[in-house]
Design a protein around this motif. Structure first.
Motif, short mmCIF file in Angstrom:
data_model
loop_
_atom_site.label_atom_id
_atom_site.label_comp_id
_atom_site.label_asym_id
_atom_site.label_seq_id
_atom_site.Cartn_x
_atom_site.Cartn_y
_atom_site.Cartn_z
N ALA A 478 44.29 -39.76 -43.55
CA ALA A 478 43.52 -40.30 -44.68
C ALA A 478 43.90 -39.60 -45.98
CB ALA A 478 42.03 -40.15 -44.41
N VAL A 479 44.13 -38.27 -45.91
CA VAL A 479 44.57 -37.53 -47.10
C VAL A 479 45.89 -38.09 -47.60
CG1 VAL A 479 45.46 -35.30 -47.92
CG2 VAL A 479 43.32 -35.40 -46.62
N GLY A 480 46.83 -38.32 -46.67
CA GLY A 480 48.13 -38.84 -47.06
C GLY A 480 48.03 -40.20 -47.72
N VAL A 481 47.23 -41.10 -47.15
CA VAL A 481 47.11 -42.45 -47.70
C VAL A 481 46.50 -42.42 -49.09
CG1 VAL A 481 45.98 -44.69 -47.43
CG2 VAL A 481 47.02 -43.58 -45.45
N VAL A 482 45.39 -41.71 -49.26
CA VAL A 482 44.72 -41.72 -50.56
C VAL A 482 45.59 -41.03 -51.61
CG1 VAL A 482 43.36 -39.59 -50.27
CG2 VAL A 482 42.51 -41.43 -51.73
N THR A 483 46.30 -39.98 -51.23
CA THR A 483 47.16 -39.29 -52.20
C THR A 483 48.31 -40.17 -52.63
OG1 THR A 483 46.61 -37.18 -51.14
CG2 THR A 483 48.43 -37.18 -52.70
N GLU A 484 48.94 -40.89 -51.69
CA GLU A 484 50.04 -41.78 -52.04
C GLU A 484 49.55 -42.90 -52.97
OE1 GLU A 484 53.08 -41.28 -51.60
OE2 GLU A 484 53.08 -39.70 -50.10
N LEU A 485 48.36 -43.42 -52.72
CA LEU A 485 47.81 -44.45 -53.60
C LEU A 485 47.60 -43.90 -55.01
CD1 LEU A 485 45.19 -46.17 -51.26
CD2 LEU A 485 47.34 -47.14 -52.08
N THR A 598 37.76 -48.39 -54.89
CA THR A 598 39.02 -49.09 -54.61
C THR A 598 40.12 -48.16 -54.10
OG1 THR A 598 39.75 -48.81 -56.90
CG2 THR A 598 38.54 -50.82 -56.38
N THR A 599 39.95 -46.85 -54.23
CA THR A 599 40.98 -45.89 -53.83
C THR A 599 40.41 -45.00 -52.73
OG1 THR A 599 41.84 -45.91 -56.10
CG2 THR A 599 42.61 -44.16 -54.64
N PHE A 600 40.94 -45.16 -51.52
CA PHE A 600 40.39 -44.44 -50.37
C PHE A 600 41.45 -44.29 -49.30
CE2 PHE A 600 39.44 -48.97 -50.26
CZ PHE A 600 40.00 -49.37 -49.05
N GLY A 601 41.23 -43.33 -48.41
CA GLY A 601 42.13 -43.15 -47.29
C GLY A 601 41.78 -44.04 -46.11
N THR A 602 40.50 -44.29 -45.93
CA THR A 602 40.02 -45.15 -44.85
C THR A 602 38.62 -45.62 -45.22
OG1 THR A 602 39.48 -45.27 -42.49
CG2 THR A 602 39.09 -43.17 -43.59
N ARG A 603 38.21 -46.74 -44.60
CA ARG A 603 36.82 -47.18 -44.75
C ARG A 603 36.02 -46.95 -43.47
NH1 ARG A 603 37.39 -52.17 -49.00
NH2 ARG A 603 36.63 -50.98 -50.79
N ASP A 604 36.61 -46.21 -42.54
CA ASP A 604 35.88 -45.84 -41.33
C ASP A 604 34.89 -44.73 -41.66
OD1 ASP A 604 37.41 -47.63 -39.92
OD2 ASP A 604 38.82 -46.12 -39.18
N ASP A 605 33.75 -44.76 -40.97
CA ASP A 605 32.77 -43.68 -41.10
C ASP A 605 33.01 -42.73 -39.94
OD1 ASP A 605 30.67 -42.07 -41.78
OD2 ASP A 605 29.12 -43.39 -40.95
N PHE A 606 33.79 -41.68 -40.20
CA PHE A 606 34.12 -40.73 -39.14
C PHE A 606 33.78 -39.32 -39.61
CE2 PHE A 606 37.80 -40.45 -41.83
CZ PHE A 606 38.35 -39.20 -41.62
N LEU A 607 33.83 -38.41 -38.68
CA LEU A 607 33.47 -37.03 -38.99
C LEU A 607 34.60 -36.34 -39.75
CD1 LEU A 607 31.78 -34.47 -38.80
CD2 LEU A 607 32.80 -34.05 -36.55
N VAL A 608 34.32 -35.99 -41.00
CA VAL A 608 35.18 -35.08 -41.75
C VAL A 608 34.61 -33.69 -41.49
CG1 VAL A 608 36.07 -34.44 -44.02
CG2 VAL A 608 35.60 -36.85 -43.50
N VAL A 669 51.93 -42.54 -42.39
CA VAL A 669 51.44 -42.72 -43.75
C VAL A 669 52.46 -43.49 -44.59
CG1 VAL A 669 50.86 -41.52 -45.90
CG2 VAL A 669 49.94 -40.70 -43.73
N ALA A 670 53.74 -43.11 -44.48
CA ALA A 670 54.78 -43.77 -45.26
C ALA A 670 54.86 -45.25 -44.92
CB ALA A 670 56.12 -43.09 -45.01
N ALA A 671 54.61 -45.59 -43.66
CA ALA A 671 54.69 -46.98 -43.24
C ALA A 671 53.46 -47.79 -43.66
CB ALA A 671 54.86 -47.05 -41.71
N GLU A 672 52.30 -47.12 -43.78
CA GLU A 672 51.06 -47.86 -43.97
C GLU A 672 50.57 -47.94 -45.41
OE1 GLU A 672 48.11 -46.28 -41.38
OE2 GLU A 672 49.19 -46.79 -39.54
N TRP A 673 50.87 -46.90 -46.23
CA TRP A 673 50.21 -46.92 -47.53
C TRP A 673 50.67 -48.06 -48.44
CZ3 TRP A 673 52.13 -46.71 -52.39
CH2 TRP A 673 53.42 -46.20 -52.60
N PRO A 674 51.96 -48.52 -48.39
CA PRO A 674 52.30 -49.66 -49.25
C PRO A 674 51.49 -50.91 -48.93
CG PRO A 674 54.29 -48.53 -48.52
CD PRO A 674 53.16 -47.99 -47.70
N ALA A 675 51.24 -51.14 -47.62
CA ALA A 675 50.43 -52.29 -47.25
C ALA A 675 48.98 -52.10 -47.71
CB ALA A 675 50.49 -52.50 -45.73
#
Length: 781
Positions: A478-485, A598-608, A669-675
């Motif tokens: 999630a950190v990787g996705v939100v940072t890339e965005l 609009t900018t997030f790593g995931t919309r899942d409610d999980f334990l951070v 992360v590299a594969a998913e964040w562009p989508a």
């Protein structure tokens, strides 16, 4: 002075045109040299005051011979004179002060031995100012022995040594012995010290003068001490208040530094003030400065003198001078009043001498704009003048520097700068039940105090360790996705501003990901936002002054119902309007189960895992505090650094465990964040709707008492008085710590299929201490 006490003033012919002798109530020195050109005790033409100051500056320039200089003026009497010398030199300027300013720690201090208020502070906005210039020029109105100048040079030379100093004064009254002392002082320190004065001379008095003077001043009654206050009027004069004429970005004094480039702006501001005030004046005008505030009133006086026929300038003062209404004596009348100046030595008596004019233009700064000013000095001026124009200048306050570890917090100093005020020495904790009752009754805001920090036992710490081991890769992804965005949409070099404290570990991780994946070092700061009170505007001012506001990205850990996202949007919009900045009022989060951003790593409610603990996973820093009883204007919101919990600190353990999984998730992360970037990320605010439905279903009636999501539920169990916990049956291990905390606090946990969130914490509504059921649990009161 000559006839009664035998005091003699001798010297070059000009000396008698620059100063006159008076008696003062001071056991350290019985006489006072009253300057006729300083604009302090003796009202003088402002063009003369300004011109003589520039003349002294030109004399200094001739001695410097082209060397650059930094100018230091002495409070309170020589602050305006020092400004004028610096103006003539085209040099930067600082004057000492007797104020204590919360946002400006002293860079140095020294003593003025003969003064009734001897302590001086140097409060430059940037301590590096004290290293400017080839020579340091010290400016005082008179040089009597040279001790104050030597004390100052010794204090500064110890930390900021330089080869050359110059002392500038209107008059030099030192004896031959005093001059020899200065020569030995310079030789001892291996420095050059020059002296420049417009006139030289000596003051001589009989041996019995101090004792006789003390007897005379002690014998004066309070009524006689007040002296004649000028012609009495049949009724009070009109008071006209002028605010907003002097721009907030123009410095009103040199208390925190006044650059050569600031002079033009101050002259223009003075012209604006004069143009507004002049049409409402008639007859003689006195511009009255206040204590250390002398240069701005002089500039206003200079501009008024271009528009009106008779203008003089003087200033209020701390100096208690003997008043005698006789021809030839310089102090003929006095107004005595309580100080409104926020000085460190309290609100002692202040004085204004020889006040007599149809219009008095009283110039103050915002910090002195207090009720005691209006009930004291302003009322006395109304008794003397037809009109009292009160011109309020904005007080320039330096922005405090960020706090960094290890002095504040347990993060590395390069990983976060805390835009907070350290309140570690202030007692702010209150029992949970007491805080809850005060918050719900409206008697206190939640941010005015702190809960007692939860201390986990061995079982809970083991649970945290298991949670961290199980969730580290998920958090890293999630950190990787939100940072890339963020880098793609706000890059390439955004400034991270995490919302303290839950957002701060996420901001550090985003910074680490940017370095890991792209080799860039992102600036990262922690700022405070308080529900119902908004974001810390002082922190945003700091960010705007040091970075491009449009590049700042606000970071938090997770969303619930979206209250903070809404608070941020409204608060930042207000700040942009007020400051003319371009902050983007959007939030980037690790997890957005509430669908609020609009900018997030995931919309899942999980334990951070950082949600499991308080300060011990957040750099040992408390939740932020906004309490005006302990925070001064211009300070950041506050927080505490719990150094005593260092043995339990797992802040860097959490960061390192997640960072260690970056390489494992990098390809995904590299594969998913562009989508993810191309997907529809518009907020649906589903979390807010769910909270409203829960509030209605359970008869709570207040959405602020419904805390959705794993992180918010954990906070309820650790900090508030929980009523019950709603849990989704399929949440599994994400709720292990929630179940343990609920069991320990005796809070019922209700399984609710179909929840949007993994769990929801409900705070006890209408809570009153002492209302309990048969099982001892708190109930509705």
């Amino acid at each position: 002075m000559a006839g009664e006490f035998g005091v003699e003033l001798t010297g070059y012919a000009r000396l008698g045109t620059l100063v006159r002798l008076a008696l003062r109530r001071n056991p350290r020195r019985a006489h006072l040299l009253v300057s006729t050109v300083l604009g302090k005790h003796w009202p003088a033409d402002p063009r003369l005051v300004h011109g003589v100051g520039l003349e002294l500056g030109r004399a200094v320039a001739a001695v410097l011979g082209g060397s650059s200089a930094f100018v230091l003026g002495f409070a309170e009497t020589a602050t305006g004179l020092g400004h004028c010398v610096a103006e003539a030199l085209g040099a930067d300027y600082l004057h000492s002060t007797r104020r204590s300013v919360a946002t400006a720690p002293p860079a140095a201090g020294f003593e003025e031995e003969h003064s009734h208020a001897s302590d001086h502070r140097l409060l430059p906005e940037d301590p590096a100012w004290l290293r400017r210039g080839d020579a340091l020029v010290l400016v005082d109105d008179e040089l009597s022995t040279g001790r104050t100048a030597m004390n100052t040079i010794a204090a500064l030379h110890a930390d900021h040594p330089r080869p050359r100093y110059l002392i500038a004064a209107l008059v030099d009254l030192r004896s031959d012995a005093d001059r020899a002392v200065l020569d030995r002082f310079a030789a001892y320190h291996g420095i050059r010290v020059d002296v420049v004065a417009l006139a030289r001379g000596t003051v001589r008095w009989p041996d019995d003068f101090p004792a006789r003077a003390a007897a005379v001043t002690a014998a004066v009654t309070a009524a006689e001490s007040a002296g004649p206050a000028g012609p009495a009027r049949s009724g009070p004069g009109e008071v006209i208040v002028h605010r907003g004429l002097w721009p907030s970005g123009v410095r009103e004094s040199g208390r925190h530094g006044f650059a050569a480039a600031d002079v033009a702006a101050a002259r223009l501001a003075a012209k604006v003030v004069a143009a507004e005030v002049a049409p409402r004046c008639s007859g003689e005008v006195l511009v009255l400065g206040t204590e250390e505030l002398m240069y701005a009133p002089t500039l206003i006086g200079v501009e008024l003198a271009e528009l009106l026929p008779a203008v003089r300038v003087s200033s209020t003062t701390r100096s208690p001078v003997h008043v005698l209404d006789q021809p030839g004596y310089p102090i003929r009348s006095v107004l005595r009043f309580a100080s409104s100046d926020p000085a460190a030595d309290g609100a002692g008596p202040r004085f204004a001498y020889n006040v007599a004019a149809a219009d008095v233009v009283l110039v103050i700064d915002e910090d002195a704009d207090r009720p005691v000013l209006w009930s004291g000095l302003v009322e006395q001026l109304r008794a003397q003048a037809l009109r009292v124009h009160v011109v309020v200048l904005p007080t320039y306050r330096p922005l405090p520097p960020p706090l960094r570890g290890p002095g504040f917090g347990s993060y590395r100093p390069d990983e976060v700068g805390w835009l907070l005020t350290d309140l570690s020495s202030v007692t702010l904790e209150a029992p949970t039940e007491e805080r809850e009752e005060a918050i719900q009754s409206g008697g206190a805001h939640y941010a005015e105090s702190l809960p007692v920090e939860y201390q986990p036992d061995a079982e809970y710490q083991a649970l945290f360790a298991r949670a961290l081991d199980g969730a580290a890769a998920r958090v890293a992804h999630a950190v990787g996705v939100v940072t890339e965005l963020v880098l793609a949409e706000r890059g390439p070099a955004p400034v991270l501003a995490s919302l303290a404290r839950a957002g701060t570990p996420i901001g550090v991780l985003m910074r680490r990901w940017a370095h890991f994946a792209h080799g860039v070092e992102l600036p990262h700061y922690a700022v405070s936002i308080v529900r119902g009170r908004g974001i810390d505007t002082v922190a945003l001012r700091w960010l705007a002054e040091h970075h491009d506001a449009s590049s700042v990205v606000f970071v938090d850990g997770w969303t619930g119902k979206g209250a903070i996202a809404r608070e941020l949007a409204a608060a930042v919009a207000d700040v942009n309007t007020a400051l003319g900045t371009a902050f983007v009022p959007e939030l980037a989060v690790l997890a957005d189960p509430g669908s609020c951003v609009t900018t997030f790593g995931t919309r899942d409610d999980f334990l951070v895992p950082s949600a499991c603990l308080n300060s011990t996973v957040s750099g040992l820093v408390s939740r932020t505090v906004l309490n005006r009883d302990v925070l001064a204007p211009g300070q950041f919101h506050g927080a505490k650094f719990y150094r005593e919990l260092a043995a339990s600190d797992v802040s860097n353990r959490f960061l390192d465990a997640v960072t260690a999984r970056f390489a494992d998730v990098a390809d995904r992360v590299a594969a998913e964040w562009p989508a993810a970037r191309q997907a529809d990320r518009s907020p649906t605010w589903s979390g807010w709707r769910d909270v409203e439905a829960i509030s209605e279903r359970y008869g709570i009636g207040d959405v602020t008492l419904v805390k959705p999501g794993v992180g918010e539920t954990t906070r309820v169990l650790l900090r508030r008085v929980p009523w019950k916990v709603l849990a989704r049956p399929d949440a599994g291990e994400d709720l292990a710590h929630v179940r343990l905390l609920a069991e320990r606090r005796g809070v019922p946990l209700e399984e609710v299929p179909g929840l949007t969130f993994a769990c929801v914490g409900l705070i006890h509504p209408r809570y009153t201490r002492g209302a309990t059921g048969a099982d001892g649990r708190a109930v509705l009161s």
